[in-house]
Write an enzyme that holds these catalytic residues in place. Structure first.
Site, PDB file in Angstrom:
ATOM      1  N   ASN A  88       0.903  -1.042  -0.061  1.00  0.00           N
ATOM      2  CA  ASN A  88      -0.077   0.316   0.067  1.00  0.00           C
ATOM      3  C   ASN A  88       0.809   1.431  -0.173  1.00  0.00           C
ATOM      4  OD1 ASN A  88      -2.056   1.261   0.188  1.00  0.00           O
ATOM      5  ND2 ASN A  88      -2.783   0.852   1.760  1.00  0.00           N
ATOM      6  N   THR A  89       0.270   2.076  -0.198  1.00  0.00           N
ATOM      7  CA  THR A  89       1.504   4.216  -0.674  1.00  0.00           C
ATOM      8  C   THR A  89       0.396   4.987   0.951  1.00  0.00           C
ATOM      9  OG1 THR A  89       2.016   5.943  -1.682  1.00  0.00           O
ATOM     10  CG2 THR A  89      -0.038   4.435  -2.603  1.00  0.00           C
ATOM     11  N   HIS A  90       0.881   5.670   1.553  1.00  0.00           N
ATOM     12  CA  HIS A  90       1.000   6.729   1.876  1.00  0.00           C
ATOM     13  C   HIS A  90       0.875   7.483   2.410  1.00  0.00           C
ATOM     14  CE1 HIS A  90      -1.232   7.173   6.328  1.00  0.00           C
ATOM     15  NE2 HIS A  90       0.076   8.227   6.284  1.00  0.00           N
ATOM     16  N   ASP A 122      -0.582  -5.422   6.139  1.00  0.00           N
ATOM     17  CA  ASP A 122      -0.192  -6.307   7.829  1.00  0.00           C
ATOM     18  C   ASP A 122      -1.897  -5.750   8.149  1.00  0.00           C
ATOM     19  OD1 ASP A 122       0.052  -4.113   9.287  1.00  0.00           O
ATOM     20  OD2 ASP A 122       2.052  -5.393  10.358  1.00  0.00           O
ATOM     21  N   GLY A 124      -2.540  -4.476  10.605  1.00  0.00           N
ATOM     22  CA  GLY A 124      -3.038  -3.412  11.158  1.00  0.00           C
ATOM     23  C   GLY A 124      -2.997  -2.414  10.474  1.00  0.00           C
ATOM     24  N   ASP A 126      -1.983   0.740   8.228  1.00  0.00           N
ATOM     25  CA  ASP A 126      -0.213   1.418   7.954  1.00  0.00           C
ATOM     26  C   ASP A 126       0.550   1.198   8.907  1.00  0.00           C
ATOM     27  OD1 ASP A 126      -2.413   2.728   5.575  1.00  0.00           O
ATOM     28  OD2 ASP A 126      -2.412   4.426   7.850  1.00  0.00           O
TER      29      ASP A 126
HETATM   30  C1  GRF Z   1      -2.646   8.927  -2.413  1.00  0.00           C
HETATM   31  O1  GRF Z   1      -2.331  10.326  -1.067  1.00  0.00           O
HETATM   32  C2  GRF Z   1      -2.756   7.820  -1.028  1.00  0.00           C
HETATM   33  O2  GRF Z   1      -0.943   7.353  -0.190  1.00  0.00           O
HETATM   34  C3  GRF Z   1      -4.135   8.251   0.016  1.00  0.00           C
HETATM   35  O3  GRF Z   1      -5.382   9.430  -1.080  1.00  0.00           O
HETATM   36  C4  GRF Z   1      -4.046   9.561  -2.005  1.00  0.00           C
HETATM   37  C5  GRF Z   1      -4.457   8.816  -3.335  1.00  0.00           C
HETATM   38  O4  GRF Z   1      -4.562   9.198  -4.778  1.00  0.00           O
HETATM   39  N1  GRF Z   1      -4.525   6.996   0.572  1.00  0.00           N
HETATM   40  P1  GRF Z   1      -4.730   8.712  -6.183  1.00  0.00           P
HETATM   41  O5  GRF Z   1      -5.846   8.070  -5.632  1.00  0.00           O
HETATM   42  O6  GRF Z   1      -4.018   7.895  -6.630  1.00  0.00           O
HETATM   43  O7  GRF Z   1      -5.203   9.657  -6.561  1.00  0.00           O
END
Ligand code: GRF
Length: 185
Positions: A88-90, A122, A124, A126
């Site tokens: 995932n990305t945060h 996982d 949790g 983030d």
């Molecule tokens: C990203 O910054 C992501 O980490 C967060 O919301 C944003 C989503 O951006 N949860 P997008 O939908 O990819 O434009």
């Protein structure tokens, strides 16, 4: 003789999204280059039943599942199938400012540098092992929207480069340590 491009396998990505989809679009754009090493075989949004998620993803035989800002917890059944193969990305430098308001919380705290994190999912929030991070400066005049937009420029580049490296080079997860390269050894 077949070219290296023709013989190398192309990783199958399933991408799950919640927001505007700009991270998804960045991945799709990257996959146009055969050298990237991956293709997006399915996209899902957090609309339907979360209980159906694991089966729906499994039907696409993914090598890696990318939650491109997916805002729901995926659940135990999903992790049973895809644990260690889901990132995932945060939009903050974890473990600081997890949760749905990472950008707002970082701004309210008065940090001068924030950023983004790609992590292994996982159970949790983030909380999983960190794969990659990048820094983004906070301007004195930033509000949540301007800061988030600046983070997202860096976030897209980090997600694309990290996913590409993972599928081309492999990765390993030992405890909290993630290593990319040498096919994960
Ligand atoms: C990203 O910054 C992501 O980490 C967060 O919301 C944003 C989503 O951006 N949860 P997008 O939908 O990819 O434009």
């Amino acid at each position: 003789m077949p070219s290296p491009k023709a013989t190398r396998s192309t990783a199958r990505l399933v991408v799950l999204v919640s927001g505007e989809g700009t991270n998804l679009q960045a991945l799709i754009d990257a996959c146009r280059d055969a050298d990237y090493g991956a293709r997006v075989v399915a996209v899902g949004a957090d609309r339907g039943k979360i209980t159906a998620l694991a089966d729906a993803c499994a039907g696409h035989a993914p090598d890696l599942i990318v939650l491109a800002g997916f805002m729901k917890l995926v659940g135990r059944a999903f992790l049973g199938s895809f644990g260690g193969r889901c990132v995932n990305t945060h939009p903050a430098l974890l473990p600081s400012f997890p949760g749905a308001h990472g950008v707002r919380d970082a701004l309210a705290h008065g940090v001068k540098v924030t950023g983004c994190t790609v992590f292994i999912v996982d159970e949790g929030v983030d909380a999983g092992p960190i794969v990659a991070q990048a820094c983004v400066p906070v301007d004195d005049d930033d509000d949540e929207a301007t800061l988030h937009e600046r983070i997202k420029v860096t976030e897209r580049a980090l997600l694309v480069s990290t996913v590409g490296r993972m599928v081309r080079e492999g990765w390993s997860v030992r405890g909290r340590k993630v290593r990319i390269g040498q096919r994960g050894r």
